[in-house]
Structures are given as structure tokens and as C-alpha cells.
Design an enzyme around this catalytic site. Structure first.
Site, PDB file in Angstrom:
ATOM      1  N   ASP A  37       0.837  -1.221   0.000  1.00  0.00           N
ATOM      2  CA  ASP A  37       0.000   0.000   0.000  1.00  0.00           C
ATOM      3  C   ASP A  37       0.860   1.254   0.000  1.00  0.00           C
ATOM      4  O   ASP A  37       0.582   2.212  -0.712  1.00  0.00           O
ATOM      5  CB  ASP A  37      -1.064   0.003   1.119  1.00  0.00           C
ATOM      6  CG  ASP A  37      -0.532  -0.118   2.535  1.00  0.00           C
ATOM      7  OD1 ASP A  37       0.677  -0.389   2.723  1.00  0.00           O
ATOM      8  OD2 ASP A  37      -1.337   0.069   3.477  1.00  0.00           O
ATOM      9  N   GLY A 128      -2.776  -6.448  18.229  1.00  0.00           N
ATOM     10  CA  GLY A 128      -1.422  -6.858  17.836  1.00  0.00           C
ATOM     11  C   GLY A 128      -1.396  -8.130  17.014  1.00  0.00           C
ATOM     12  O   GLY A 128      -0.378  -8.811  16.941  1.00  0.00           O
ATOM     13  N   SER A 132      -5.716  -5.249  12.372  1.00  0.00           N
ATOM     14  CA  SER A 132      -6.040  -3.816  12.369  1.00  0.00           C
ATOM     15  C   SER A 132      -6.979  -3.380  13.478  1.00  0.00           C
ATOM     16  O   SER A 132      -7.956  -2.658  13.253  1.00  0.00           O
ATOM     17  CB  SER A 132      -6.643  -3.393  11.024  1.00  0.00           C
ATOM     18  OG  SER A 132      -5.736  -3.633  10.023  1.00  0.00           O
ATOM     19  N   ASP A 178      -5.524  -0.320   6.055  1.00  0.00           N
ATOM     20  CA  ASP A 178      -6.314  -0.763   7.215  1.00  0.00           C
ATOM     21  C   ASP A 178      -7.506   0.160   7.460  1.00  0.00           C
ATOM     22  O   ASP A 178      -8.637  -0.293   7.671  1.00  0.00           O
ATOM     23  CB  ASP A 178      -5.440  -0.801   8.474  1.00  0.00           C
ATOM     24  CG  ASP A 178      -4.211  -1.662   8.282  1.00  0.00           C
ATOM     25  OD1 ASP A 178      -4.137  -2.381   7.270  1.00  0.00           O
ATOM     26  OD2 ASP A 178      -3.313  -1.617   9.144  1.00  0.00           O
ATOM     27  N   TYR A 227       8.947  -2.109  10.582  1.00  0.00           N
ATOM     28  CA  TYR A 227       8.056  -1.660   9.502  1.00  0.00           C
ATOM     29  C   TYR A 227       8.679  -0.455   8.794  1.00  0.00           C
ATOM     30  O   TYR A 227       8.772  -0.403   7.566  1.00  0.00           O
ATOM     31  CB  TYR A 227       6.691  -1.309  10.110  1.00  0.00           C
ATOM     32  CG  TYR A 227       5.620  -0.919   9.134  1.00  0.00           C
ATOM     33  CD1 TYR A 227       4.799  -1.884   8.557  1.00  0.00           C
ATOM     34  CD2 TYR A 227       5.402   0.411   8.792  1.00  0.00           C
ATOM     35  CE1 TYR A 227       3.787  -1.536   7.662  1.00  0.00           C
ATOM     36  CE2 TYR A 227       4.403   0.771   7.902  1.00  0.00           C
ATOM     37  CZ  TYR A 227       3.598  -0.200   7.341  1.00  0.00           C
ATOM     38  OH  TYR A 227       2.600   0.158   6.458  1.00  0.00           O
TER      39      TYR A 227
HETATM   40  C1  GLA Z   1       0.067  -2.662   8.386  1.00  0.00           C
HETATM   41  C2  GLA Z   1      -0.135  -1.249   7.867  1.00  0.00           C
HETATM   42  C3  GLA Z   1      -0.764  -1.267   6.477  1.00  0.00           C
HETATM   43  C4  GLA Z   1       0.012  -2.187   5.526  1.00  0.00           C
HETATM   44  C5  GLA Z   1       0.257  -3.551   6.168  1.00  0.00           C
HETATM   45  C6  GLA Z   1       1.136  -4.439   5.334  1.00  0.00           C
HETATM   46  O1  GLA Z   1      -1.171  -3.298   8.588  1.00  0.00           O
HETATM   47  O2  GLA Z   1      -0.961  -0.519   8.743  1.00  0.00           O
HETATM   48  O3  GLA Z   1      -0.832   0.043   5.969  1.00  0.00           O
HETATM   49  O4  GLA Z   1       1.216  -1.591   5.138  1.00  0.00           O
HETATM   50  O5  GLA Z   1       0.832  -3.432   7.459  1.00  0.00           O
HETATM   51  O6  GLA Z   1       0.527  -4.739   4.127  1.00  0.00           O
END
Ligand code: GLA
Length: 391
Positions: A37, A128, A132, A178, A227
Site C-alpha cells: 500500500d 497486535g 487492524s 487498514d 516496519y
Molecule cells: C500494516 C499497515 C498497512 C500495511 C500492512 C502491510 O497493517 O498498517 O498500511 O502496510 O501493514 O501490508
């Protein structure tokens, strides 16, 4: 007692009257398009039948007072205390309160009318777990403040503001997926979002399959550092590839062929991360036609490839996720299984023949438990509607 009754009762005990409204916003599961994304790619999530619920009423008090049932804590904040992330008594906001406070902050930035509220909230989206839970809290409070302020924003706009709250107020550099799925979910449908144009459409889930979520119960703390490192690697790849492909804006603009030709120009770890993204965007482009043709076999194969890529190239898996996906892939009736969400722990998503789903859930749970000694949580999930005010 269900979650709505429970927050309503707690609200009554705490504030002495029945809450005026209840808002609900779901978590999400992503079937394909992982870690793309923020590279302007395509994602294929669905809102799930687990959600955050907020019971709320307006108050004349200067502060909004929130009770988080799942934390057994309370916090209060006002437009004046938001910039310092503190409460009415000057103590720091607890971490959970940054999400609703961030929503208030972003709405004030937009100059939207905001009323103070008393609220009690709880969620059955496991925290976690890669489903989301944070976005569902943000979208539920977005609906709550929208209701009290008597204005209406389009669902995509609410998603974008939720993402901004998380990026700028909470300090997590997430993409749009999310909040989008939580805001825009449609019952029984998958959502296909182009993260560059923000155009999206629904795709029906083929009749003969169910979505199963398998929670390893492993929770990794401090994943936002990892991340952000992955995001930085993608940006660095774009910067380096621009010397030969000057028109690219993001990895979305790099074809698999160009990438293969130019991969040796990149340092090895950056090359691996970028390869995941370029190939995953290609997989997600194939997804729509496969699903619309009901070709769940080949779609499932893409999910399995995605897991390998997240494990070996993007390096966001963990041993328990690999065990869970591996067992699932060996069970009859499973078309595809892979980790879902950011990774480092949490859940897998599985596409399973509807008539085999109970046997699948049982075999997966017992196989995982005998290999790891951990009892997993398995949910057979249904795609649900996005954030809404409940009547
Ligand atoms: C988390 C982030 C999203 C996306 C995912 C991986 O959920 O909040 O925006 O990047 O990781 O696809």
C-alpha cells in the site's frame, strides 16, 4: 452478555444514563497485496466480523472522558491538552488513548465542529494480531465524532484522516489499507483498492470458499521500527533505480522485467525487499481476473507465493507463522495460506473450500498445537460492512 450490552452497562454505571449512540468499526484481513500500500500498489482486504464498539453521548464538559474496557482504564483530553498528549490532570495519555485522541486532533485540523463526549469502548479484534485493531478504534471514533458534530464525510475521506492521525499523532507510519478496509467494508465482498488513485471496487468472494483466520497468538512488540525500515528500503530502491528509470515515482512503476534487468544495481538486502514489492504488485494485478473467474486454485497459489516472499525476501514472518501456513497448505481443501498484515507475529489468512472448513479448522488447530505447544485461535470469518452508527 455480548459486547454491546457490556459497554452499554458499563457506560450506565459510569455516567449514570444510557448512552445516546453506539458506533461500530471492523478489523480487516488482507488476502493479497501485502506491504504494497505504501508503494502505491493494489491491496485486496475485507472488513471482518470482529469490531470495536463505542457507546457514547455528548457532554458539556470541556474534556472528553473515555473508558477503555479492554484495558480497564480511563483517560480524558480536550482540544487544549491534545498537542501535549496529556490528560486533564496533566499526566501523559496512555498509549491506547492516542488513537481516539489522534482522531479528535485530525478532525480539529480539518476545522470540523467537535463536541466533547463521554464514551465507553471495547473490541473483539485481537490486539497486535495483524487484524487492524488500531484502525478499527480510529474508524469507530471517527463515526462517533461525526455523529455528534452532525457532519458527514465520505468513507474514503474518513479513512485518509484516520491514516493521518496514525502517521502524525500516534507516530506509526502506516499505509492506507487498514483504515480503508475498516471504513469502506462491504458485507460478503472483498475490496480491491488501487492505493495510488484510491479507486476501489468490490469483488464477490467465490461461493465455494470461506476465509479462515488463524491466530498464532504470538505478539511482537516494537514492530513499527522494523516496519519503518522496510519502508525506507523501498524508498531507497526507488532512489537508486531512478538513475536508470528517471520517470518512476514508486515501485509500482517498475515492471518485473525491468526489475530483473536492473536488480544487480541494488545492494542485496534492498534488492530483496524491492523484489517482494514488485512481484507482489504483479500478483495482486492478476488477482481480480482469477477471482472473478472463480479460479480459487490459482488465486490460492498466489497467496502461497506471497507467504514465501514475505518470509524469504521481505523478512517479516516468524517461525510460528511459517508453521501455521505450512500446516494449512498441506490440509485438503485449503487453496492458499499466508501471513496477513504487517507480520512479525499475529495471524494467517486461509482460503478454504466451504464444505471442508470445519475439518480444516480442527486439523490446523491440532497440528499447530502439537508442533508448537501453543493453542491457536481459529476464526471462520465473514466479510462485513465498514464503520457505521448502529441504530
Ligand atoms: C500494516 C499497515 C498497512 C500495511 C500492512 C502491510 O497493517 O498498517 O498500511 O502496510 O501493514 O501490508
Amino acid at each position: 452478555m455480548n459486547i454491546i450490552e457490556s459497554i452499554t452497562n458499563i457506560y450506565h454505571e459510569k455516567f449514570g444514563h444510557t448512552p445516546a449512540h453506539i458506533a461500530r468499526a471492523p478489523g480487516r484481513v488482507n488476502l493479497l497485496g501485502e506491504h504494497v500500500d505504501y508503494n502505491n500498489g493494489f491491496v485486496l482486504p475485507a472488513a471482518i466480523d470482529r469490531a470495536t464498539y463505542v457507546a457514547f453521548s455528548p457532554t458539556n464538559a470541556r474534556h472528553s472522558t473515555l473508558v477503555a474496557v479492554d484495558f480497564n482504564q480511563q483517560a480524558s483530553f480536550s482540544p487544549q491538552t491534545l498537542p501535549s498528549k496529556t490528560q486533564a490532570d496533566s499526566s501523559s495519555l496512555p498509549e491506547w488513548a492516542l488513537y481516539p485522541a489522534g482522531v479528535m486532533w485530525v478532525l480539529l485540523e480539518e476545522n470540523l465542529p467537535i463536541l466533547s463526549m463521554n464514551a465507553v469502548y471495547a473490541s473483539d479484534v485481537p490486539r497486535g494480531s495483524g487484524l487492524s485493531s488500531s484502525a478499527s478504534v480510529e474508524m469507530a471514533f471517527m463515526i462517533a465524532w461525526q455523529t455528534l458534530g452532525v457532519w458527514t464525510l465520505p468513507s474514503m475521506q474518513r479513512a485518509l484522516l484516520g491514516q493521518k492521525a496514525e502517521n502524525k499523532y500516534v507516530g506509526v507510519n502506516c499505509g492506507i489499507m487498514d483504515q480503508f478496509a475498516s471504513a469502506c467494508g462491504v458485507e460478503n465482498k472483498l475490496l480491491l483498492l488501487d492505493c495510488r488513485s484510491l479507486e476501489w471496487k468490490t469483488i464477490p468472494l467465490p461461493e465455494k470458499v470461506s476465509i479462515v483466520i488463524a491466530d498464532t497468538t504470538i505478539r511482537r512488540k516494537l514492530t513499527s521500527g522494523e516496519y519503518n525500515k522496510r519502508r525506507a528500503a523501498c524508498e531507497e530502491a526507488v532512489r537508486l533505480l531512478k538513475s536508470v528509470l528517471p520517470n518512476i515515482m514508486s515501485l509500482r512503476d517498475v515492471s518485473v522485467d525491468d526489475f530483473n534487468r536492473l536488480a544487480m544495481k541494488l545492494p542485496v538486502e534492498i534488492e530483496k525487499s524491492a523484489r517482494h514489492v514488485v512481484e507482489e504488485i504483479e500478483r495482486s494485478k492478476q488477482a481480480q481476473a482469477l477471482l472473478e473467474a472463480g479460479d480459487v486454485e490459482n488465486f490460492g497459489r498466489l497467496m502461497n507465493e506471497c507467504h514465501v516472499s514475505l518470509r524469504d525476501l521481505y523478512k517479516v514472518s516468524c517461525p510460528e507463522l511459517n508453521v501455521m501456513a505450512g500446516i494449512a497448505q498441506s490440509i485438503k481443501g485449503c487453496y492458499g495460506a499466508r501471513l496477513t498484515g504487517a507480520g512479525f507475529g499475529g495471524c494467517t489468512v486461509n482460503l478454504v473450500a466451504r464444505d471442508r472448513v470445519d475439518d480444516f479448522a480442527q486439523s490446523l488447530a491440532s497440528g499447530y498445537e502439537s508442533e508448537t505447544g501453543i493453542h491457536p485461535e481459529i476464526h471462520i470469518t465473514r466479510a462485513s460492512n465498514g464503520a457505521e452508527l448502529l441504530e
